[in-house]
Design a protein around this motif. Sequence first.
Motif, PDB file in Angstrom:
ATOM      1  N   GLY A  52       0.788  -1.215   0.000  1.00 57.99           N
ATOM      2  CA  GLY A  52       0.000   0.000   0.000  1.00 57.99           C
ATOM      3  C   GLY A  52       0.819   1.262   0.000  1.00 57.99           C
ATOM      4  O   GLY A  52       0.257   2.353   0.123  1.00 57.99           O
ATOM      5  N   GLU A  54       2.103   4.160  -1.409  1.00 54.95           N
ATOM      6  CA  GLU A  54       1.759   4.884  -2.629  1.00 54.95           C
ATOM      7  C   GLU A  54       2.927   5.773  -3.041  1.00 54.95           C
ATOM      8  O   GLU A  54       2.883   7.003  -2.912  1.00 54.95           O
ATOM      9  N   ASN A  84      -9.583   4.198  -3.215  1.00 54.03           N
ATOM     10  CA  ASN A  84      -9.038   2.930  -2.728  1.00 54.03           C
ATOM     11  C   ASN A  84     -10.105   2.071  -2.063  1.00 54.03           C
ATOM     12  O   ASN A  84     -10.040   0.831  -2.114  1.00 54.03           O
ATOM     13  N   SER A 167       1.371  -4.199  -2.696  1.00 52.16           N
ATOM     14  CA  SER A 167       0.182  -3.776  -3.419  1.00 52.16           C
ATOM     15  C   SER A 167       0.440  -3.467  -4.861  1.00 52.16           C
ATOM     16  O   SER A 167      -0.471  -3.434  -5.660  1.00 52.16           O
ATOM     17  N   ASP A 168       1.667  -3.189  -5.213  1.00 51.37           N
ATOM     18  CA  ASP A 168       1.962  -2.821  -6.586  1.00 51.37           C
ATOM     19  C   ASP A 168       2.395  -4.018  -7.410  1.00 51.37           C
ATOM     20  O   ASP A 168       2.039  -4.161  -8.555  1.00 51.37           O
ATOM     21  N   THR A 272      -4.528   5.250  -8.823  1.00 49.73           N
ATOM     22  CA  THR A 272      -4.963   4.091  -8.024  1.00 49.73           C
ATOM     23  C   THR A 272      -5.319   2.901  -8.911  1.00 49.73           C
ATOM     24  O   THR A 272      -5.890   1.922  -8.424  1.00 49.73           O
ATOM     25  N   GLU A 275      -3.897  -0.455  -7.567  1.00 46.06           N
ATOM     26  CA  GLU A 275      -4.653  -0.983  -6.436  1.00 46.06           C
ATOM     27  C   GLU A 275      -5.925  -1.669  -6.910  1.00 46.06           C
ATOM     28  O   GLU A 275      -6.334  -2.701  -6.357  1.00 46.06           O
ATOM     29  N   ASN A 294      -3.905  -4.125   1.629  1.00 46.70           N
ATOM     30  CA  ASN A 294      -3.540  -3.154   0.609  1.00 46.70           C
ATOM     31  C   ASN A 294      -4.411  -1.913   0.670  1.00 46.70           C
ATOM     32  O   ASN A 294      -3.923  -0.799   0.485  1.00 46.70           O
ATOM     33  N   THR A 295      -5.705  -2.100   0.922  1.00 44.74           N
ATOM     34  CA  THR A 295      -6.604  -0.953   1.025  1.00 44.74           C
ATOM     35  C   THR A 295      -6.278  -0.108   2.247  1.00 44.74           C
ATOM     36  O   THR A 295      -6.111   1.110   2.151  1.00 44.74           O
ATOM     37  N   SER A 298      -2.679   1.435   2.025  1.00 48.41           N
ATOM     38  CA  SER A 298      -2.606   2.559   1.095  1.00 48.41           C
ATOM     39  C   SER A 298      -3.150   3.837   1.722  1.00 48.41           C
ATOM     40  O   SER A 298      -2.546   4.908   1.626  1.00 48.41           O
TER      41      SER A 298
END
Length: 374
Positions: A52, A54, A84, A167-168, A272, A275, A294-295, A298
């Motif tokens: 997450g 960013e 997100n 997350s990426d 986003t 995500e 991840n949510t 982020s």
Amino acid sequence: MANPDIVAFNIATFISTFFLLEFASDKFVDHTAVVASRVGVSQAVIALLTAGAEWEELGVVVASLSRSRSSLAFGNIIGSAISNILGAFSLGLIAHSNEYQVTFDKSSRIYSLNLLLLTTVVTAVIYFAPEDAWTIFGGLLLAVFTIYTLSIVWAISRGNLTAPEDSDKDSESETSNEESPNPIADNNALDANQPLLQSDEEHASYGTPTRSPIASRGPRHSLLYHIAYLIFGFLAISLAAYVISHAATNITNQFQVSDFLFGVVLLAIATTLPEKFIAVLSGHRGHMGILVANTAGSNIFLLSLCLGIIMVGTNGHLDADSVNVAELAILWGSTLLFTVTVFVGGIWSRWIGIAMLILYFSFLVLEFVLIRRV
């Protein structure tokens, strides 16, 4: 009247540079994980720091502030936090396969509660705190991010929480490519849960690895190679963020759209997209813990580190528009719905996801026709 050539050029620049931004973020995250593995830092800690995280949002924030477009950065943070949850988390719930049961573990509940608490404090500060006090609150948010990171590292070291995955991009793909796999293993040394393919580091705990013809195909790169790619990724992120910020500014100037509206809607959707993609995959494969981590991760990154930088950098004096009560209410309400969903879960999750997605589309429409009245 907008100049078509200027608009077309900046839109093309925005789109093409966005791909560079995502590529650079992947390289930065992946090679950071490999470097950490080589120097003996816990992979769980690296997974936490990249989950997450960013980096593209942080780059846009720094680049926007450097160009005195703080409203664009502020709008991007608020819009991305909403996206997100209502845009990405909802897709994960909708894409959930019937083969897996929707369940959320202890770690997911802790992440969601932490996010709800942080969002409540942030919305109250933005709405009630005087602008001159933003520097103080911004410093506190930066301290919160530091304490949050250290507390999760401590919890992982004690085995209390499960570290969320990247997350990426899953760093395991990089590790499996860089560390020579060994498909030959003693069946007596394996249990039912042990993977057949193992890296050199994994074999260290089981004995001397046995090389195979397949394993010899993958060369092991040096530590310097990964450090060079890590630096390259960071520099590419900085460059891409500057170009995207500049292109976004030119587009808003041509159409005379407020920076905050552009940041909270269009720029937030663009930044986003990773995500949303990961949310769909996580939900479809039944990895609900990854979806939640991840949510929540982020948004904690956005509302602590990124927002803290904006508050400290501007002292509450934005260059143009600021967030209003409707947008703050949507941010807090969506976070509350996210937390309730994590605690309730169950067979209603897909319907909750559909409702969230409808709310997100409604929010985007209201931004243009009512909240900002373009």
